[in-house]
Design an enzyme around this catalytic site. Sequence first.
Site, PDB file in Angstrom:
ATOM      1  N   ASP A   1       0.594  -1.101   0.249  1.00  0.00           N
ATOM      2  CA  ASP A   1      -0.102  -0.123   0.305  1.00  0.00           C
ATOM      3  C   ASP A   1       1.072   1.334   0.008  1.00  0.00           C
ATOM      4  O   ASP A   1       1.807   1.498   0.860  1.00  0.00           O
ATOM      5  CB  ASP A   1      -0.521   0.149   1.123  1.00  0.00           C
ATOM      6  CG  ASP A   1      -2.316  -1.074   1.233  1.00  0.00           C
ATOM      7  OD1 ASP A   1      -2.694  -1.371   0.603  1.00  0.00           O
ATOM      8  OD2 ASP A   1      -2.566  -1.595   2.051  1.00  0.00           O
TER       9      ASP A   1
ATOM     10  N   ASP B   1      -7.043  -1.259  -4.510  1.00  0.00           N
ATOM     11  CA  ASP B   1      -7.634  -0.802  -3.764  1.00  0.00           C
ATOM     12  C   ASP B   1      -9.296   0.049  -3.945  1.00  0.00           C
ATOM     13  O   ASP B   1     -10.466  -0.290  -3.990  1.00  0.00           O
ATOM     14  CB  ASP B   1      -7.297  -0.804  -1.629  1.00  0.00           C
ATOM     15  CG  ASP B   1      -6.479  -1.610  -1.335  1.00  0.00           C
ATOM     16  OD1 ASP B   1      -7.379  -2.507  -2.104  1.00  0.00           O
ATOM     17  OD2 ASP B   1      -6.219  -0.825  -0.567  1.00  0.00           O
TER      18      ASP B   1
END
Length: 196
Positions: free
Chosen positions: A155, A169
């Site tokens: 991330d 995401d």
Amino acid sequence: MAEAERIIGMPENPDVDGTDEGGSTAADAAVNAGRGKRKILALLSVAVVAYLLDLGSKMLVVAKLEHQPPIDIIGDWLQFRAIRNPGAAFGIGEAFTVIFTIIATGVIVVIFRIARKLYSLPWAIALGLLLGGALGNLTDRIFRAPGVFEGAVVDFIAPKNSAVFNLADSAIVCGGILIVILSFKGLDPDGTVHKD
């Protein structure tokens, strides 16, 4: 009813003589089947683009940002900061990596099952976003440390006072929002529209 189905792309099963009860011909069914294939192609195209953008961005982040200080994009309101997330989207459920891997695999299977009856371009886009995002994070879970089906997702998009996330995401969330909108509008994946 048969005319409406012909227009929105829902082929009926033709009778033996080549026409169904509404007067559509086998040629109409073939044209509609072609429209369905184009929707699958749209789904796969969106999925591939979402997947490649996610994969490329993660490769760049690992190569250039990991173990480096965050990069301010919009002051401290938005930063790029590399982290490894063993949980789900937005850092939720870090103790359930294997379960999230199984869920992502299940989502992919369901998308392919729905795709067999897909005649709606908006649904193709939504499902393509879901598929690309699910594949992006599943790739991390399978191939990244600490091990197969336990890998941590990369991330890097870090808004101020929010969880850090990635392009996969974002694709999943956008696809999910689009599905909710389509459902509220009464549009089904098979192209039918219903009023409740």
